[in-house]
Scaffold this active site. Sequence first.
Site, PDB file in Angstrom:
ATOM      1  N   LYS A 286     -18.999 -16.516   3.239  1.00 54.30           N
ATOM      2  CA  LYS A 286     -20.453 -16.365   3.373  1.00 54.30           C
ATOM      3  C   LYS A 286     -21.130 -15.791   2.135  1.00 54.30           C
ATOM      4  O   LYS A 286     -20.687 -14.794   1.575  1.00 54.30           O
ATOM      5  CB  LYS A 286     -20.767 -15.458   4.572  1.00 54.30           C
ATOM      6  CG  LYS A 286     -20.366 -16.047   5.914  1.00 54.30           C
ATOM      7  CD  LYS A 286     -20.730 -15.094   7.030  1.00 54.30           C
ATOM      8  CE  LYS A 286     -20.434 -15.715   8.392  1.00 54.30           C
ATOM      9  NZ  LYS A 286     -20.774 -14.778   9.484  1.00 54.30           N
TER      10      LYS A 286
ATOM     11  N   GLY B 267      -8.696  -7.682  -0.885  1.00 58.87           N
ATOM     12  CA  GLY B 267      -8.939  -8.677   0.159  1.00 58.87           C
ATOM     13  C   GLY B 267      -8.010  -9.874   0.112  1.00 58.87           C
ATOM     14  O   GLY B 267      -6.833  -9.787  -0.264  1.00 58.87           O
TER      15      GLY B 267
ATOM     16  N   GLY C  45     -13.095  -3.873   0.407  1.00 60.21           N
ATOM     17  CA  GLY C  45     -14.454  -3.368   0.619  1.00 60.21           C
ATOM     18  C   GLY C  45     -14.863  -2.351  -0.420  1.00 60.21           C
ATOM     19  O   GLY C  45     -15.982  -2.379  -0.944  1.00 60.21           O
TER      20      GLY C  45
ATOM     21  N   ARG D 229       0.818  -1.221   0.000  1.00 57.73           N
ATOM     22  CA  ARG D 229       0.000   0.000   0.000  1.00 57.73           C
ATOM     23  C   ARG D 229       0.852   1.272   0.000  1.00 57.73           C
ATOM     24  O   ARG D 229       0.462   2.282  -0.578  1.00 57.73           O
ATOM     25  CB  ARG D 229      -0.963  -0.020   1.193  1.00 57.73           C
ATOM     26  CG  ARG D 229      -2.105  -0.996   0.990  1.00 57.73           C
ATOM     27  CD  ARG D 229      -3.010  -1.076   2.192  1.00 57.73           C
ATOM     28  NE  ARG D 229      -4.248  -1.773   1.842  1.00 57.73           N
ATOM     29  CZ  ARG D 229      -5.119  -2.217   2.727  1.00 57.73           C
ATOM     30  NH1 ARG D 229      -4.887  -2.037   4.025  1.00 57.73           N
ATOM     31  NH2 ARG D 229      -6.216  -2.831   2.345  1.00 57.73           N
TER      32      ARG D 229
END
Length: 394
Positions: A199, A353, A376, A37
């Site tokens: 999920k 992610g 996100g 980053r």
Amino acid sequence: MTDIKTIDDAEVAGKRVLVRVDFNVPLDGDTVTDDTRIRAALPTIQKLVDGGAHVVLMSHLGRPAGEGFEEKFSLRPAAARLAELLGRDVAFAADTVGEDARAKVAALADGDVLLLENLRFDKREKKNDPAFCEELAALGDLYVNDAFGTAHRAHASTAGVAAYLPSYAGYLMEREVATLTGMLDEPRRPFVAILGGSKVSDKIKVIDALLEKADTLIIGGGMCFTFLAAQGKSVGTSLMEADWVERAGDMMKKAADRGVSLLLPVDVVCADAFANDANLATVSVDEIPDDMMGLDIGPETAELYAEAIGMAKSVFWNGPMGVFEMPSFEAGTRAVAEAVAANEEADTIIGGGDSVAAVNQFDLADKMTFISTGGGASMELVQGEALPGVEALR
């Protein structure tokens, strides 16, 4: 991004430029263990340095309580790593908007760089508190947002401060938004989207959005068992969201109605415990033992998925195929990563992610067209949602 100004539109010489970067990096004590980053922000920082700006960088790190300084969340190690990468001194302020920050901003000369301490040591950051926005704005003449990874948060440093200063997008922000929206709006076809993770409930909007755009949708990870349950299969002790089985069935029907090929595992690697040294069995999805859990896609599935990926002209990947952090269950994710890397004809985007961690773990990052820095934020962009950090620049 046509309605957003970038740093190429800004006159920065001699001006204090307040830059939101994403230096939320992993630390081991005083050492930055992954500087991806920080490196991603270098083009914007270098442009401002070369332009003679007084560069004031700000970022958050981790999830401090917001009650003041916490040693383990200090950005000081990030400042040290940035100095190494830039090959020049980087000053560090021991606070964000306090006396030390104000004094060090005032002392900057043309081309100097300063990093403020962790924004989230002040609880007003996450609340987008107007007073905190004004105090931040007082440190700059211009504002640049180059933190795509936090663009989905309406915080003081990502959205609020833009109301007080002339605002611009940095190079990373510009490239992330242009690349992701470009692929989604006009992908080269066939467009194959790969979704993993644990999920279905976390990815429901993403799946819905991709069913409108993709030619093939590949499902892996823990979420596949909810789809398999919707097909009437027994999934043993695998992760499965009973409340979402019906919805998963609806999505399979939507895929069929739209002519989208929705691929699910045909075999899985099962274990009798969530552990690397558990007893393993590779079985057909029709024969998952009642006392075992699926923790990776099987070799037949990996082959099936790799074949679909190999024919793609555009690939979007978010989420692992299994518990790739454990060597016993990494093969599926590795096979998908290698298939994406091997398709040199395709535009390949890794949507932030765990997928980024996977391509780094398998040393394949340099084989991907684009790796998003924001998990996100990239997911919300795929869902077609407005990002506060981007909207504030309009």
